[in-house]
Structures are given as C-alpha cells and as structure tokens.
Design an enzyme around this catalytic site. Structure first.
Site, PDB file in Angstrom:
ATOM      1  N   HIS A 139       0.857  -1.184   0.000  1.00  0.00           N
ATOM      2  CA  HIS A 139       0.000   0.000   0.000  1.00  0.00           C
ATOM      3  C   HIS A 139       0.894   1.236   0.000  1.00  0.00           C
ATOM      4  CE1 HIS A 139      -3.411   2.574   0.742  1.00  0.00           C
ATOM      5  NE2 HIS A 139      -2.827   3.084   1.814  1.00  0.00           N
ATOM      6  N   LYS A 160      -0.605  10.936   1.324  1.00  0.00           N
ATOM      7  CA  LYS A 160       0.294  10.368   0.307  1.00  0.00           C
ATOM      8  C   LYS A 160      -0.108  10.806  -1.098  1.00  0.00           C
ATOM      9  CE  LYS A 160      -0.537   6.117   1.569  1.00  0.00           C
ATOM     10  NZ  LYS A 160      -1.448   6.388   2.704  1.00  0.00           N
ATOM     11  N   ARG A 244      17.321  13.468  12.966  1.00  0.00           N
ATOM     12  CA  ARG A 244      17.628  14.877  12.703  1.00  0.00           C
ATOM     13  C   ARG A 244      18.893  15.048  11.871  1.00  0.00           C
ATOM     14  NH1 ARG A 244      16.623  18.812  17.667  1.00  0.00           N
ATOM     15  NH2 ARG A 244      16.683  20.224  15.873  1.00  0.00           N
TER      16      ARG A 244
END
Length: 312
Positions: A139, A160, A244
């Site tokens: 998916h 999406k 990060r």
C-alpha cells in the site's frame, strides 16, 4: 502457485512472427532460462533442458544442415518434448522442414525473430524474468522524482496521494497510486508498477479518482520504475523522536532487496513535496559518494578537537 507466461504473451510483447503452430500459442513458459541445443544435436539428450524455450541460431542451423533428412527428423522429434513451450529462430532464418513436422506433431509453435540470436536470448530472458518473478503488493504511492523511484508509504489519510499530486504538478511522474506491485529484477533491483486497473489513476479525497495522463499529459506518468527509496509519512508527535542528522539509515528488505527508508513527520505547514524532492536529491548525492551527515560529524569532531587544543 508458480507464475507462468504463455507463448502468445511472448509473441505479443516481442512482435515475433509465428512460422507454425499458431493453435499452440497457449503453451505455458515456466522458466526464464533459455536453451540453445548444442550437444543434443549430436544425439546426447541426457541433460536436455526440455522445459525451456529452445533457441536456434546460425550455428545450430548450419550444423543441422549437415545431417541427412532421416537424422534431422530423428533429432528434431527428440527436441520436441511435451514440456517444450516453443522454438525461436533468430535472424529470420528459415526453419528446417523436419523441425516444422516434428513441432506440429508435438503441438509446439515455432517463432521467427529478426535480431541476432544473442540479442534474442537477452530480450526473451529480460521479458520472462519480469513476468515470472515473485511479486508482492504494498500500500502506497510510487513516483519518479528526478529519476529516482520514491515509494511514499504511511497510514491512510496521511496525505500520500495529495503529496504525489503536488509532485506531478512540479513535473515529476506517477507510477502507481494506492497499490504498488513489486517484483525483483535481479539481486539488487526491485521494480514497481501499478496494477492494470489502477494505471495512470490517482484518488484525491473530496474529488475522487482522476486520470493523471488525461489531465497532465503522457509525460506525467510512467509504467514501471526501479524502487530506490521509501519515504514513510508519519503524523508528528512530540513523544516520538525523529531522525535529525540523517546519520542512521534504515533498510527495509522486500523480496530480498534492501531499500533505504526514511520517516518524515507530517505536521501542518510542512511542504511534503519539497521535502521529498530534497530527500531524493540527497539520496542521489549519497550514492555518488557525498554524505552531508558524515561531513557534519567530521567538521564537529574537528571543531571539538581544535577547542580542546586551545584549552590546553
């Protein structure tokens, strides 16, 4: 159940000419390996790979011409096993009459190809490997971004398809929306495509299903693409830690192919399309040998060392 391909599918995809046995084009091909009978033409059939497509070129046909008609018929009948899906002859060379007779008796079609035999072998192998490879479905939304295959995953409703639509507007190409069919091309390559019923279509909540090729043109869609990167969209939470520096890389194994995966937090005001563009360019830079996170860490270490020396 193993995947199979019919001889008719091979003919339709390649444009090969059917010399005989058109009524047998439903024969099934079960392996991508090709056989070029050599020792078998001398009568040695102990290890004959009869279930493969049998490919004949100038070398084989020249050898066959040296036989008597009786010898040719005997050998051709032994080549025409009930497991053999078809014969392919390269360079548009004529098929021996004895092969035509034996193949008709055994229910095997004979095809003629224009290209030289080695190229025919390569083309058939590539076609069959794609068709016979194990497939899985995932998916997500699959787009071509700057030539990189980016599969966007995440929970339903995370954005999406809307992100993919913005990427399409920016000039990138849609491969598949909602469901992506994946198969292994080789040990290092994973290929993704849309199921036939969903090809060129994308669903936008509130609008419905739209045809991307109709609205944006043929340049906005692509049939298949290699999967290079997975971008997982995840709703932002203050309790969850997100990468990060980009120094740690997550790898997802799909059909034994390792695909890098990054997770992007979704928060109001973030332009996900631009972030995915940058992610694709950053991934390409890494494959070319430049890693910004490693450069930052080296510079940080150098700065720490320099400050430590000053304090001595």
């Amino acid at each position: 159940m193993a995947n199979t391909v019919t001889v008719k599918e091979l003919v339709d995809s390649s444009g090969y000419v059917v010399l005989s046995g058109e009524e047998f084009l439903g024969n099934k091909i079960t392996t991508s390996e090709i056989s070029r009978p050599g020792v078998e033409l001398t009568g040695f059939f102990n290890f004959y790979p009869s279930a493969r497509i049998q490919l004949l070129g100038k070398t084989e046909l020249t050898f066959i011409e040296r036989m008597t008609a009786e010898e040719r018929l005997i050998v051709m009948r032994r080549l025409c096993s009930k497991e053999t899906p078809c014969f392919v002859i390269g360079r548009r060379l004529p098929a021996p009459a004895e092969l035509m007779k034996a193949a008709q008796e055994a229910g095997i079609p004979i095809l003629s190809a224009q290209s030289r035999t080695t190229r025919v072998s390569s083309n058939i192998t590539n076609f069959l490997e794609g068709k016979l490879a194990e497939q899985v479905s995932m998916h997500g939304v699959f787009v071509d971004v700057f030539g990189m295959g980016v599969m966007i995953t995440g929970d339903s409703g995370v954005g999406k398809s809307e992100t993919a639509l913005e990427l399409i507007q920016k000039g990138h190409r849609l491969v598949a929306d909602d469901r992506v069919d994946l198969y292994q091309h080789d040990e290092n390559t994973l290929i993704g495509e849309a199921p036939g019923i969903l090809r060129h279509l994308i669903e936008i909540r509130g609008i419905g299903i739209i045809d991307v090729m109709t609205l944006f043109g043929a340049g906005a869609v692509k049939q298949t693409n290699e999967v290079n990167l997975i971008v997982n969209l995840e709703l932002w939470s203050k309790d969850k830690k997100f990468e990060r520096l980009g120094s740690t890389e997550e790898i997802v194994n799909i059909l034994d192919v390792g695909i890098p995966k990054i997770t992007i937090p979704v928060k109001t005001g973030r332009n996900l399309a631009i972030i995915i563009e940058v992610a694709a360019m950053n991934f390409r830079a890494k494959t070319m040998g430049y890693n910004a996170a490693e450069t930052f860490e080296r510079n940080l270490e150098a700065l720490i060392k320099e400050n430590a020396q000053k304090g001595e």
